[in-house]
Motif scaffolding. Sequence first.
Motif, PDB file in Angstrom:
ATOM      1  N   ARG A 165       5.510 -12.935  -0.212  1.00 58.11           N
ATOM      2  CA  ARG A 165       4.531 -12.685  -1.278  1.00 58.11           C
ATOM      3  C   ARG A 165       3.227 -12.080  -0.757  1.00 58.11           C
ATOM      4  O   ARG A 165       2.405 -11.643  -1.535  1.00 58.11           O
ATOM      5  N   ARG A 166       3.077 -12.067   0.559  1.00 57.49           N
ATOM      6  CA  ARG A 166       1.948 -11.332   1.123  1.00 57.49           C
ATOM      7  C   ARG A 166       2.110  -9.827   0.917  1.00 57.49           C
ATOM      8  O   ARG A 166       1.144  -9.072   0.942  1.00 57.49           O
ATOM      9  N   PHE A 167       3.381  -9.405   0.727  1.00 51.85           N
ATOM     10  CA  PHE A 167       3.666  -7.976   0.692  1.00 51.85           C
ATOM     11  C   PHE A 167       4.206  -7.503  -0.652  1.00 51.85           C
ATOM     12  O   PHE A 167       4.095  -6.329  -0.994  1.00 51.85           O
ATOM     13  N   ALA A 168       4.818  -8.419  -1.419  1.00 49.01           N
ATOM     14  CA  ALA A 168       5.371  -8.061  -2.729  1.00 49.01           C
ATOM     15  C   ALA A 168       5.539  -9.329  -3.548  1.00 49.01           C
ATOM     16  O   ALA A 168       5.838 -10.397  -3.012  1.00 49.01           O
ATOM     17  N   ASP A 169       5.379  -9.209  -4.876  1.00 49.98           N
ATOM     18  CA  ASP A 169       5.429 -10.379  -5.758  1.00 49.98           C
ATOM     19  C   ASP A 169       6.819 -10.682  -6.297  1.00 49.98           C
ATOM     20  O   ASP A 169       7.053 -11.736  -6.860  1.00 49.98           O
ATOM     21  N   ASP A 170       7.736  -9.747  -6.180  1.00 46.64           N
ATOM     22  CA  ASP A 170       9.034  -9.893  -6.842  1.00 46.64           C
ATOM     23  C   ASP A 170      10.184  -9.984  -5.847  1.00 46.64           C
ATOM     24  O   ASP A 170      11.291  -9.545  -6.123  1.00 46.64           O
ATOM     25  N   LEU A 171       9.926 -10.577  -4.663  1.00 44.28           N
ATOM     26  CA  LEU A 171      10.956 -10.634  -3.634  1.00 44.28           C
ATOM     27  C   LEU A 171      11.222 -12.075  -3.218  1.00 44.28           C
ATOM     28  O   LEU A 171      11.068 -12.456  -2.062  1.00 44.28           O
ATOM     29  N   ASP A 172      11.656 -12.906  -4.166  1.00 43.32           N
ATOM     30  CA  ASP A 172      11.983 -14.287  -3.832  1.00 43.32           C
ATOM     31  C   ASP A 172      13.292 -14.392  -3.057  1.00 43.32           C
ATOM     32  O   ASP A 172      13.540 -15.381  -2.382  1.00 43.32           O
ATOM     33  N   ASP A 173      14.143 -13.376  -3.181  1.00 41.66           N
ATOM     34  CA  ASP A 173      15.375 -13.315  -2.399  1.00 41.66           C
ATOM     35  C   ASP A 173      15.342 -12.007  -1.618  1.00 41.66           C
ATOM     36  O   ASP A 173      16.025 -11.047  -1.934  1.00 41.66           O
ATOM     37  N   GLU A 177      15.567  -4.393   3.738  1.00 44.97           N
ATOM     38  CA  GLU A 177      15.613  -3.087   3.079  1.00 44.97           C
ATOM     39  C   GLU A 177      14.674  -3.032   1.878  1.00 44.97           C
ATOM     40  O   GLU A 177      14.060  -1.995   1.600  1.00 44.97           O
ATOM     41  N   LYS A 178      14.542  -4.164   1.138  1.00 45.97           N
ATOM     42  CA  LYS A 178      13.646  -4.193  -0.012  1.00 45.97           C
ATOM     43  C   LYS A 178      12.186  -4.084   0.418  1.00 45.97           C
ATOM     44  O   LYS A 178      11.353  -3.556  -0.317  1.00 45.97           O
ATOM     45  N   ILE A 179      11.880  -4.589   1.598  1.00 48.75           N
ATOM     46  CA  ILE A 179      10.505  -4.514   2.089  1.00 48.75           C
ATOM     47  C   ILE A 179      10.167  -3.097   2.521  1.00 48.75           C
ATOM     48  O   ILE A 179       9.046  -2.624   2.317  1.00 48.75           O
ATOM     49  N   GLY A 180      11.141  -2.390   3.095  1.00 48.22           N
ATOM     50  CA  GLY A 180      10.883  -1.012   3.483  1.00 48.22           C
ATOM     51  C   GLY A 180      11.849  -0.514   4.536  1.00 48.22           C
ATOM     52  O   GLY A 180      12.656  -1.273   5.082  1.00 48.22           O
ATOM     53  N   ASN A 181      11.773   0.781   4.836  1.00 49.95           N
ATOM     54  CA  ASN A 181      12.609   1.356   5.894  1.00 49.95           C
ATOM     55  C   ASN A 181      12.002   1.002   7.254  1.00 49.95           C
ATOM     56  O   ASN A 181      10.894   0.459   7.339  1.00 49.95           O
ATOM     57  N   PRO A 182      12.714   1.296   8.358  1.00 46.90           N
ATOM     58  CA  PRO A 182      12.199   0.899   9.677  1.00 46.90           C
ATOM     59  C   PRO A 182      10.797   1.420   9.982  1.00 46.90           C
ATOM     60  O   PRO A 182       9.960   0.680  10.523  1.00 46.90           O
ATOM     61  N   ASP A 183      10.515   2.677   9.645  1.00 45.73           N
ATOM     62  CA  ASP A 183       9.189   3.228   9.932  1.00 45.73           C
ATOM     63  C   ASP A 183       8.097   2.469   9.191  1.00 45.73           C
ATOM     64  O   ASP A 183       7.031   2.169   9.750  1.00 45.73           O
ATOM     65  N   LYS A 184       8.357   2.154   7.917  1.00 44.09           N
ATOM     66  CA  LYS A 184       7.366   1.436   7.124  1.00 44.09           C
ATOM     67  C   LYS A 184       7.163   0.021   7.660  1.00 44.09           C
ATOM     68  O   LYS A 184       6.019  -0.461   7.760  1.00 44.09           O
TER      69      LYS A 184
END
Length: 265
Positions: A165-173, A177-184
């Motif tokens: 939740r520090r990075f996104a509000d809708d990622l409880d599971d 990949e949902k957080i980002g690609n390797p570079d990101k």
Amino acid sequence: MSSTTVLFSPSSSLFLTKPSPLTKSRAAAAVRCSNEPALSVSREEEGVEMMGRRRSLISAAAAACGASVLGFAGHGLAATQGLLAGRIPGLSEPDENGWRTYRRPDDKSGGHGVGWSPIIPYSFKVPEGWDEVPVSIADLGGTEIDLRFANPKEGRLFVVVAPVRRFADDLDDATIEKIGNPDKVISAFGPEVIGENVEGKVLSSATAEHSGRTYYQFELEPPHVFITATAAGNRLYLFSVTANGLQWKRHYKDLKQIAESFRVV
């Protein structure tokens, strides 16, 4: 002839050790507790009997601090958790190659704040000689550093477990990949590990999959560090394996194997 002075650092839960010279025939030793005055013993050299009495007095003082002192030669660090005196909970017996598997115990507590859901356990492998080092609340990264291991001759590692939740509000599971690609991911979270921007420091990156979970693997220089990143539940996991230049040269293969062994189970 020399002795050792053991001091408590107020900014850390670790003891710091440093050698202190002796003047001619006199010896001194001190054990300092966080809220107790130093206990010191000074004597003339009077043989083995007095040396034994001195050692007993120092051991008693350490016990009075409620700590088990475990030195890490070359690092100037010692652990203060009594559990470290024996086999680390969660650390297996050596396999045929001398490697141990650490699995985070299901009931292990962590300083992750009130309201945190249980941490999904993780595991990794280390050669013989790597030991757990207590995590201090003064550590950079604070309560998100869940575990440290070290071998004074080979290197060190730590595990960061950060709330998604520090990075996104809708990622409880979450998945990596949902957080980002390797570079990101390395651009965003590499500084969490090395304390500075990672631009121009990423030597290589790779993606691996184990039991349906994706892991991003990076090698950075400088400093010398392997980073393995993945996500599970509502947390991001960053596994860092690092060493100084000489250790990196001598133990590169083992350090890489440690980094690539990380799994969320």
